[in-house]
Design an enzyme around this catalytic site. Sequence first.
Site, PDB file in Angstrom:
ATOM      1  N   THR A 159       0.867  -1.181   0.000  1.00  0.00           N
ATOM      2  CA  THR A 159       0.000   0.000   0.000  1.00  0.00           C
ATOM      3  C   THR A 159       0.906   1.234   0.000  1.00  0.00           C
ATOM      4  O   THR A 159       1.319   1.694  -1.054  1.00  0.00           O
ATOM      5  CB  THR A 159      -0.963   0.008   1.199  1.00  0.00           C
ATOM      6  OG1 THR A 159      -0.236  -0.256   2.406  1.00  0.00           O
ATOM      7  CG2 THR A 159      -2.049  -1.027   1.041  1.00  0.00           C
ATOM      8  N   LYS A 185       3.797  -6.883   4.039  1.00  0.00           N
ATOM      9  CA  LYS A 185       3.590  -5.482   3.701  1.00  0.00           C
ATOM     10  C   LYS A 185       3.265  -4.733   4.975  1.00  0.00           C
ATOM     11  O   LYS A 185       2.705  -5.269   5.931  1.00  0.00           O
ATOM     12  CB  LYS A 185       2.472  -5.306   2.665  1.00  0.00           C
ATOM     13  CG  LYS A 185       1.078  -5.724   3.096  1.00  0.00           C
ATOM     14  CD  LYS A 185       0.310  -4.729   3.924  1.00  0.00           C
ATOM     15  CE  LYS A 185       0.323  -3.349   3.297  1.00  0.00           C
ATOM     16  NZ  LYS A 185      -0.401  -2.384   4.215  1.00  0.00           N
ATOM     17  N   THR A 196       1.941  -6.574  11.878  1.00  0.00           N
ATOM     18  CA  THR A 196       2.553  -6.966  10.619  1.00  0.00           C
ATOM     19  C   THR A 196       1.777  -6.430   9.434  1.00  0.00           C
ATOM     20  O   THR A 196       2.268  -6.452   8.332  1.00  0.00           O
ATOM     21  CB  THR A 196       2.630  -8.505  10.495  1.00  0.00           C
ATOM     22  OG1 THR A 196       3.089  -8.846   9.193  1.00  0.00           O
ATOM     23  CG2 THR A 196       1.295  -9.138  10.700  1.00  0.00           C
ATOM     24  N   GLU A 282       6.662   4.796   7.216  1.00  0.00           N
ATOM     25  CA  GLU A 282       6.310   5.931   6.373  1.00  0.00           C
ATOM     26  C   GLU A 282       7.198   7.145   6.661  1.00  0.00           C
ATOM     27  O   GLU A 282       7.119   7.754   7.721  1.00  0.00           O
ATOM     28  CB  GLU A 282       4.837   6.275   6.579  1.00  0.00           C
ATOM     29  CG  GLU A 282       3.930   5.202   6.009  1.00  0.00           C
ATOM     30  CD  GLU A 282       2.480   5.338   6.413  1.00  0.00           C
ATOM     31  OE1 GLU A 282       1.631   4.804   5.692  1.00  0.00           O
ATOM     32  OE2 GLU A 282       2.209   5.943   7.460  1.00  0.00           O
ATOM     33  N   ASN A 406       0.424  10.372   5.364  1.00  0.00           N
ATOM     34  CA  ASN A 406      -0.848  10.058   6.016  1.00  0.00           C
ATOM     35  C   ASN A 406      -1.911  11.131   5.769  1.00  0.00           C
ATOM     36  O   ASN A 406      -3.107  10.841   5.791  1.00  0.00           O
ATOM     37  CB  ASN A 406      -0.617   9.838   7.505  1.00  0.00           C
ATOM     38  CG  ASN A 406      -0.007   8.473   7.772  1.00  0.00           C
ATOM     39  OD1 ASN A 406      -0.683   7.465   7.722  1.00  0.00           O
ATOM     40  ND2 ASN A 406       1.298   8.450   8.025  1.00  0.00           N
ATOM     41  N   SER A 411      -6.079  10.153  -1.101  1.00  0.00           N
ATOM     42  CA  SER A 411      -6.138  10.835  -2.401  1.00  0.00           C
ATOM     43  C   SER A 411      -5.341  10.099  -3.463  1.00  0.00           C
ATOM     44  O   SER A 411      -4.623   9.167  -3.178  1.00  0.00           O
ATOM     45  CB  SER A 411      -5.612  12.267  -2.253  1.00  0.00           C
ATOM     46  OG  SER A 411      -4.274  12.266  -1.801  1.00  0.00           O
TER      47      SER A 411
END
Length: 411
Positions: A159, A185, A196, A282, A406, A411
Amino acid sequence: MPVNLSAPEAQQLHPVKGLALGIAEAHIKKPNRKDLLVIKLSPGTKVAGVFTKNRFCAAPVILCKEHLAQSPARQEITALVVNTGNANAGTGEEGLHRAKQTCVALAELLDCEVGAILPFSTGVILEPLPVDRILAGLPQAVADLREDNWLRAAEAIMTTDIVAKGVSKQIFLGGQTITITGIAKGSGMIHPNMATMLGYIATDAAISQATLDDIIQYAVNRSFNCITVDGDTSTNDSLIIMATGQSGLAEITTDNTDYAVIRQAITEVAIQLAQAIVRDGEGATKFMTVKVEAGRDEAECRKVAYAISHSPLIKTAFFASDPNLGRILAAIGYAGIDDLDVNTLQLYLGDVLVAEHGGRAISYEEAQGVAVMKEPEITVRVVLNRGSAEATVWTCDFSYDYVKINADYRS
């Protein structure tokens, strides 16, 4: 960019006998990207799973737990189906209906029972699953089934991940080569229990069901339950371990001499995958290992480790390479150990002693802290001096990109 992490090459992920993977572009959220995965298992494959403890768990998590609990389906899981782009969480009864539709459609394609299918989803929460797109993509995924599709499978479950995550390991048992390969992922919303997002580990070893259930608990408690990016526990976290039994080696049980070896090998793969998630947190620029030693028990060591690892103030200081170490002392103090004597503990940044006797170490100089903080990988070590227990947690810093990613996620 991820911290000392790059995507594996296809040839580095060894095929596992008795398992095939197929990928499709179903356009679930965005066009022209791999977003649907089918994993087909040979008859007799043993399957074990652990899942999120979030009470708002996703519809596919509910179904997975039901299907694994069924008998004899639990012994004969035929396939897994994974979609990205939509979590199918916070979707109520309609979400369950759509997850079941996915299972029914794949069961028809593979000529098996609906209860032999395990569904998984990841992506945006509180939006209806575009099940028509998944159903349309399933034939393509089934037609694509191959043993050597591990890297493309890792790409299909991403993702906000920047790189695909996959690990492969081979060991020798009883004169046979045993293969263990896994993908995962996860990048944000990472925190136990269990952290996880999605992970799939397979081996061609033959392992009894009870033994596999034991191994997954052992492995997850030393890997995915030791990581955190932001302290948010996802609605969809799932880890599945599959043992196809196709290696030719006799079945392993807890009484077998090979038990400890296979358990350790699977755990090592799980640890590498879990650490890869943190390295790809991230916007991460620093990979941090938080070790808490000499506690009275593991629980209090984990309290301290997570207090440090969750603190936005600490994580932003690490991003800035600022040795604002008072923030770490504050986190230790509010971790929840009511009888902690702060005068007896030591705090280390890397190998540098920075605090003891309740305050700044006499030997510590700011330049030492600055030098450590500039490194991409940093160890924070807390010695409580209360006992012999210890715990380790892996985390990352918070950068500007964490907020951007985030803020723009939908979008």
